[in-house]
Design a protein around this motif. Structure first.
Motif, PDB file in Angstrom:
ATOM      1  N   ASP A 189      -6.071  -1.112  -4.769  1.00 60.72           N
ATOM      2  CA  ASP A 189      -5.538  -1.617  -3.501  1.00 60.72           C
ATOM      3  C   ASP A 189      -6.492  -2.642  -2.899  1.00 60.72           C
ATOM      4  OD1 ASP A 189      -4.102  -2.099  -1.285  1.00 60.72           O
ATOM      5  OD2 ASP A 189      -4.256  -0.090  -0.428  1.00 60.72           O
ATOM      6  N   GLU A 190      -6.173  -3.901  -3.050  1.00 60.31           N
ATOM      7  CA  GLU A 190      -7.007  -5.004  -2.554  1.00 60.31           C
ATOM      8  C   GLU A 190      -8.484  -4.746  -2.843  1.00 60.31           C
ATOM      9  OE1 GLU A 190      -5.838  -7.076   0.704  1.00 60.31           O
ATOM     10  OE2 GLU A 190      -3.821  -6.275   0.799  1.00 60.31           O
ATOM     11  N   THR A 209       0.831  -1.206   0.000  1.00 60.52           N
ATOM     12  CA  THR A 209       0.000   0.000   0.000  1.00 60.52           C
ATOM     13  C   THR A 209       0.862   1.250   0.000  1.00 60.52           C
ATOM     14  OG1 THR A 209      -1.790  -1.128   1.143  1.00 60.52           O
ATOM     15  CG2 THR A 209      -1.753   1.261   1.291  1.00 60.52           C
TER      16      THR A 209
HETATM   17 MG   LIG Z   1      -2.267  -2.675   2.321  1.00 51.96          MG
END
Ligand SMILES: [Mg+2]
Ligand SMILES: Nc1ncnc2c1ncn2[C@@H]1O[C@H](COP(=O)(O)OP(=O)(O)O)[C@@H](O)[C@H]1O
Lengths: 294, 360
Positions: free
Chosen positions: B161-162, B46
């Motif tokens: 992000d995910e 991240t």
């Molecule tokens: Mg992360």
């Protein structure tokens, strides 16, 4: 008012939480008894009595109400009460919004310090804070000293003016506004502002298009709180203000203390109660009373 | 993949000035590539994404996009889209307003906005929902809105992000397919973050494996799986057996495995197997169940006591011990006849079933 609001969810969830055996339905009502008794004794009965007095003392008539709205002095006090409350609300909002913004957006010692200051203010009794203003604005206080020290001559009359009273009320109610705003702003997901930036929004645009609209519930909550508390404010205006710019609760006090006019005082109190209820009813219609405390 | 569009050079990020959340990462990402950052939680994925988007400044290093230095640009100047794990949809705006947001911010003409919003919603199959608010949509639908919003302004790069982390398994697989389709259709460069190796394997052109803020390997999925550069990569991706061995010095040095003995000549293992201690990786599906017939193709056979099995229907995972060495064997369904817990089986492997990583 707070009692009514908190009692409502108890009746709603009570029956569901209790096993539905024979006679089980009585338990929630039993649990409600103490609160109900307290409300009736301390709230419903006195208000009912005030209401009764306003129509019956010294004889049965609507004369008190007619007088409130017919005599210019009294309508002026009514108007002044609303105007002062509005002023205090607006000033509180203007001061509190940036403060709450900083406290909610930062996550460091600055925001913590500010939050502690606000909380300490919130917990310090308002009588104490009112007396503090008496000292600060008084003839021998620091403001006067600085004024004279700078060679401006005799200090202006600050104490016992509507300025002092507005200042005091603003100071006392500011923490309410800050906390109401803070509780809403803190829940705004910081990723929303990041998302806005990644989508091309400059900081100003992101604030206007995203943060401001999402903080509006806090603005409404805080304003309602401050405004309704201000409508009935008594101690601060009486200590810091001037009888020329009386608030409505001062009028009630004056009628009772100086003239023993219980009936008329009761009618004024009823008018104040109705006015406050109307504000809250409007709020309830559009937002819901249960959301007032965040 | 040698032509580089998004280029990270020696990126270091330290939040506290003591430890590095991202520790000297360099990577070249090609235009139109679908690259996945894969790694355990806390490995710096991240943080790297945030630096590409501009929400965090690198402590050291540079980021270039199409030959231009991005480092000094603010996030809103970068033309890089981002899809957040929790969607980050604006709750007070309808779906259409959400998707129109980046176009409004860029001052696009009104008619243009309407058409492009409609196109973007069409792309993610949400045309019928344009007047709903995000809270009236399911998680998967919200994710699609976020995708449409991140794509509608034709960013140079889309960061995710995910994005599927909050969805349940079925929906996740469906969205993986969807995302790949969208990637094919719009051909935009996508950087996808996940800690789910299956997701990384099925979707990516290349996988970048993160560990403790460092890049362990950047390669296509099959290469990362079949020829991991480090033991960490081998263990993190897929199921694995790691044996400890060593290669003797000399031209015909033999590979011997601890607890098993000499296995084969190192020359059989391809070029470049260095003398010294090595990790020997054998994937469970490369361990072969042996019957009674001779198998000259195998370089080693061992007896293995079966301690547990997991039946996947199409295959059987057998867990057990050979001497002191724990082994996991994956057997295709029909071959699994006489495997039972408490029993003993023979397994063996060929030279090319092994992958060697220098080190101990
Ligand atoms: Mg992360
Ligand atoms: N805003 C932050 N402040 C301080 N430390 C952070 C912050 N964000 C992440 N970290 C730390 O940096 C490391 C990498 O985190 P992150 O990039 O979020 O990893 P990942 O996304 O791979 O799970 C972690 O040790 C994490 O605790």
């Amino acid at each position: 008012m707070a009692g009514v609001v908190t009692a409502a969810p108890a009746t709603a969830t009570g029956p569901a939480a209790v096993p539905q055996g024979p006679g089980a339905g009585a338990v929630p009502w039993l649990l409600l008894m103490p609160a109900t008794a307290a409300l009736v004794l301390l709230f419903v009965l006195p208000i009912g009595y005030v209401l009764l007095l306003s129509f019956t003392d010294p004889q049965v008539s609507l004369a008190h109400y007619q007088r409130i709205f017919a005599v210019p002095l009294y309508t002026r006090i009514l108007f002044n009460t609303f105007a002062t409350s509005l002023t205090v609300t607006v000033i509180c909002l203007l001061l509190a919004y940036p403060l709450a913004y900083v406290i909610s957006r930062r996550n460091d010692w600055i925001s913590l310090t500010l939050l502690i200051c606000v909380a300490v203010c919130f917990w310090t009794g308002f009588i104490v804070r009112t007396y503090a203003w008496l000292v600060i604005l008084g003839n021998k206080g620091p403001v006067a000293a600085v004024w004279q020290g700078l060679g401006f001559g005799a200090p202006p009359q600050l104490l016992f003016t509507s300025f002092a009273s507005t200042l005091g009320m603003t100071h006392i109610l500011l923490p309410y506004m800050v906390l109401a705003l803070y509780s809403v702003m803190k829940k705004i997901d910081p990723n929303l502002l990041r998302a806005a930036a990644s989508l091309g929004a400059r900081p100003n645009a992101a604030f206007r298009a995203v943060f401001l609209p999402l903080s509006l519930p806090g603005v409404v909550n805080g304003s309602i709180l401050v405004f309704t508390i201000c409508l009935g404010f008594f101690v601060t205006p009486i200590l810091l203000g001037t009888p020329k710019d009386m608030m409505i609760s001062q009028l009630v006090n004056q009628q009772i203390e100086e003239l023993l006019a219980w009936g008329f005082a009761s009618a004024i109190a009823v008018v104040l109660l109705v006015a406050t209820s109307i504000v809250l009813a409007i709020y309830n219609r559009f937002v819901g009373l249960d959301r007032l405390w965040g | 993949m040698s032509d580089s569009y998004l280029r990270l050079r020696n990126i270091v990020k330290s939040y506290d000035g003591i430890s590095n959340a991202v520790d000297d990462i360099s990577i070249d990402i090609a235009k139109g590539e679908f690259i996945t950052f894969l790694g355990p939680s806390g490995s710096g994925k991240t943080t790297t994404l945030m630096m590409i988007a501009g929400f965090e400044d690198p402590t050291r290093g540079t980021i270039d996009l199409d030959g231009k230095d991005l480092t000094a640009q603010k996030p809103y100047q970068r033309n890089i889209g981002m899809v957040f794990q929790n969607y980050a949809l604006f709750p007070h705006m309808t779906v259409a307003k959400n998707v129109a947001f980046p176009l409004r911010m860029r001052g696009a003409p009104r008619a243009d906005i309407g058409r492009r919003v409609a196109e973007a919603l069409e792309l993610v199959g949400l045309s019928r929902f344009s007047e709903r608010h995000p809270r009236e949509l399911s998680g998967g639908q919200q994710q699609r809105v976020a995708l449409a919003r991140g794509l509608v302004f034709r960013p140079d790069v889309l960061l995710l992000d995910e994005p599927l982390g909050a969805l349940d398994k079925n929906l996740r697989e469906q969205m993986q397919v969807e995302l790949k389709r969208i990637h094919r259709e719009v051909g935009i460069t996508m950087v996808y973050v996940t800690h789910d190796q299956t997701e990384a394997m099925t979707m990516s052109d290349r996988v970048a494996v993160f560990n403790h803020g460092r890049l362990e390997q950047v390669a296509p999925p099959l290469e990362v799986y079949g020829r991991p550069l480090t033991r960490f990569v081998g263990e993190f991706i897929g199921d694995s057996n790691f044996l400890q061995g060593r290669i003797e010095a000399g031209a015909n040095g033999k590979l011997s495995i601890d607890g098993i003995g000499p296995v084969c000549e190192a020359s059989k293992l391809g070029a470049g197997a260095p003398a010294g201690p090595v990790h020997v990786l054998i994937r469970p599906e490369r361990l072969r169940l042996i019957g009674t017939e001779p198998r000259p193709d195998l370089v080693a056979t061992v007896q293995m006591r079966v301690e547990g099995t997991v039946n996947y229907g199409d295959s059987l995972l057998v867990m057990g011990q050979s001497g002191r060495i724990p082994l996991r064997v994956r057997i295709a369904g029909m071959e699994s006849g006489d495997v039972r817990e408490g029993g003993t089986i023979s397994v063996g492997w060929r030279a090319d079933d092994m992958h060697l990583i220098a080190g101990s």
